[in-house]
Design a protein around this motif. Structure first.
Motif, PDB file in Angstrom:
ATOM      1  N   ASP A  91       0.521  -0.976  -0.232  1.00  0.00           N
ATOM      2  CA  ASP A  91      -0.056   0.482   0.054  1.00  0.00           C
ATOM      3  C   ASP A  91       1.228   1.000   0.081  1.00  0.00           C
ATOM      4  N   ARG A 117      -1.405   2.255  -5.190  1.00  0.00           N
ATOM      5  CA  ARG A 117      -1.959   2.973  -5.209  1.00  0.00           C
ATOM      6  C   ARG A 117      -3.442   1.246  -5.421  1.00  0.00           C
ATOM      7  N   TYR A 136      -3.703  -5.504  -6.662  1.00  0.00           N
ATOM      8  CA  TYR A 136      -3.167  -3.759  -7.091  1.00  0.00           C
ATOM      9  C   TYR A 136      -3.213  -3.549  -8.852  1.00  0.00           C
TER      10      TYR A 136
END
Length: 266
Positions: free
Chosen positions: A88, A92, A129
């Motif tokens: 993280d 993003r 992701y």
């Protein structure tokens, strides 16, 4: 949810949809993604031998795994686990509804599987992701990709040039010619070689790792490839400890203008 220390599964009310769960099975770690409603989705190895600490099956060899959705209590069993959204800080995450829908579209799919190649981890990071940030899950690299190889001595880096080939710095042993290479950490010179990816990997784990793409724009693929091939056969000073193999491929992908900044990230 931030990463915590390992714990027993006493409840799952604090889990959030899209969280990555690192599960500590006996002899290995396993990864799942929480999809809400007390359910997780993960790669479940297909084997004749059941795990001793959960209902899932397990084998350390090259087998197949099926994408399964099951209750978190069933997947974790008596093992310790932790929420570990470890990327993280780098990437993003996708919108939660996209994570969940992409995950559920995979249910029932069978994939090649091996504990040593950590595909279960790549599978869930790909879902959280997205493809652009988790290309290591892909079956085949694309030309211009940086390849991070984890061999028994150290990490090694190469650049994929298509057709199953990579270009990399191949360390030379003291008694070798430029046409043969060694992975010895004592090598002081290396030759730029084009070889089959599978020969360079030699059974170890590797992943696509275009880590700096989030900061720097890669050169055109045609320029990356032509620059790499122009260097084939060159012999350079080399040491595993100075990361020259990594500097070599990042220079090819991002160019001289970005090189000083890229090196600062290493």
């Amino acid at each position: 949810m931030a990463m915590e220390g390992p714990r027993n599964l006493e409840g799952y009310e604090d889990l959030e949809a899209g969280d990555l769960m690192e599960i500590f099975h006996t002899g290995d770690e396993h990864w799942a993604i929480y999809v809400g409603g007390g359910e997780v989705l993960h790669l479940d190895p297909i084997s004749e031998c059941p795990r001793a600490d959960s209902s899932s099956t397990y084998s350390s060899g090259n087998i197949r795994a099926v994408v399964k959705q099951e209750h978190v209590r069933y997947a974790v069993g008596s093992c310790l686990y932790r929420v570990n959204n470890y990327l993280d800080q780098v990437y993003r995450l996708r919108p939660v509804n996209e994570i969940i829908s992409s995950a559920r579209e995979m249910i029932g799919a069978q994939l090649e599987y091996c504990v040593k190649d950590r595909k279960y981890k790549h599978f869930v990071t790909h879902l959280r992701y997205g493809t652009a940030c988790s290309r290591q899950f892909c079956e085949e690299p694309e030309p211009g990709d940086l390849i991070n190889i984890y061999n028994i001595v150290s990490k090694h880096w190469a650049i994929y040039v298509g057709g199953g080939d990579v270009i990399h710095l191949a360390p030379l042993s003291e008694d070798s010619e430029a046409g043969s290479s060694s992975i010895s950490i004592l090598s002081r010179r290396a030759v730029v070689k084009q070889e089959r990816l599978q020969d360079v990997v030699n059974g170890y784990h590797y992943q696509v790792d275009n880590y700096w793409d989030q900061w720097y724009t890669p050169r055109l693929v045609s320029k990356i490839i032509s620059s790499a091939k122009e260097k084939i056969g060159q012999v350079v000073e080399y040491s595993v400890l100075d990361w020259k193999h990594k500097n070599f491929v990042t220079h090819l992908r991002y160019g001289m203008a970005n090189m000083a900044q890229v090196l600062g990230e290493i």
